[in-house]
Write an enzyme that holds these catalytic residues in place. Sequence first.
Site, short mmCIF file in Angstrom:
data_model
loop_
_atom_site.label_atom_id
_atom_site.label_comp_id
_atom_site.label_asym_id
_atom_site.label_seq_id
_atom_site.Cartn_x
_atom_site.Cartn_y
_atom_site.Cartn_z
N SER A 1 0.85 -1.18 0.00
CA SER A 1 0.00 0.00 0.00
C SER A 1 0.89 1.24 0.00
O SER A 1 1.79 1.35 -0.83
CB SER A 1 -0.95 -0.02 1.20
OG SER A 1 -1.91 1.02 1.10
N HIS B 1 -2.38 -1.19 -3.53
CA HIS B 1 -3.57 -0.37 -3.37
C HIS B 1 -3.48 0.88 -4.26
O HIS B 1 -2.68 1.77 -3.99
CB HIS B 1 -3.75 0.06 -1.91
CG HIS B 1 -3.99 -1.08 -0.98
ND1 HIS B 1 -3.91 -0.94 0.39
CD2 HIS B 1 -4.33 -2.37 -1.21
CE1 HIS B 1 -4.18 -2.11 0.96
NE2 HIS B 1 -4.43 -2.99 0.01
N ASP C 1 -4.75 -4.99 5.66
CA ASP C 1 -4.99 -5.83 4.50
C ASP C 1 -3.80 -6.77 4.29
O ASP C 1 -2.64 -6.36 4.40
CB ASP C 1 -5.21 -4.98 3.24
CG ASP C 1 -5.56 -5.81 2.02
OD1 ASP C 1 -6.22 -6.85 2.20
OD2 ASP C 1 -5.18 -5.42 0.90
#
Length: 341
Positions: free
Chosen positions: A156, A183, A279
């Site tokens: 991310s 992401h 995540d």
Amino acid sequence: MRARIVEVIQRSGEFRVVGEAATGYEAIRKVHELDPDVVTLDLEMPDLGGLDTLGYIMSEVPRPVIILSAYAGDAEATMQALDFGAVDFVPKPDGLHPEAAEQLQDRLLRALRAATMARMSNLPLVMRDRHPRRRRTARRAKRTGVPSVAVAVAASSGGPRALAELIPRLPAGLPAVVLVVQHMPRGFTRSLAARLDSLSALPVTEAEDGEPLRVGHVYIAPGGRHMRVRRSDTDFVVELHDDRPIWGVRPAADPLFKSVASHFGPNTVGVVLTGMGRDGAEGLRVIRDVGGATIAQDAETSVIYGMPKAAAPYAKDVLPLYRMAETIAACAEALARQPHG
């Protein structure tokens, strides 16, 4: 746009705007004068563009910078900005409708929260011309065919920089398929894939729905779409979905990790890189439970130690970024040599 950004930030109650700038030179001057904790920076400005302005900020008064980027035309420049030291980026809304305003608010506040957690010392510049010759010559020896080993990677905030360190270090003969969830919103991952492809011995592309997976290839989940693996009669294929966001993001890594674990079982290598949130943690647990190899980035090399920290309890190895590629390659080679591989 500047007025909308100010309104979103002030209304949040979490952050306070201490200054505004209409040009790049004015931005540099005000960063020196006001010493803000975080800077939001447009790529399109008069007199001095966003990339040049970012370069001055990072060399003179380094601090977390969030890039504001248009969907059309800015994707390549956005990847450059992340190379130059920006922590994250937020797409400009493509209209004035309420949904666009809500998306801007959610993405900007998420990026600002991440920026406040960033370790600036872990944002070294990525060399733009790294390994181009090795990549072209090494590809002649690449492996092909249906994979028996899969490497699944989650990243991310700070991820594009981490991926630019990790993916080029993977050898051309890697006996595995590599699947990456970074992401990102729709419209930017194709440029990320092209950037990584230019640096790497392995071919890197944005994944397409229904395409078969091949050994020695890196697939990037398209921005705004979840990626899973599906088994056909003769192949493993990419399956893309527009299901609801998970952990506030789409694509999310957990669906990919669980999918890869279900198809490749103990021949799976799960990797969680820098980023905010959790995540990838649940997916890494699933990979561990089926007997796969599990790796998380350590705190010392993570730009944001959120996702790796959440995943660490399920990681067999917690490693600095510079040691990950050799460990992934060693795991893949060992798994590929096993009889069931």
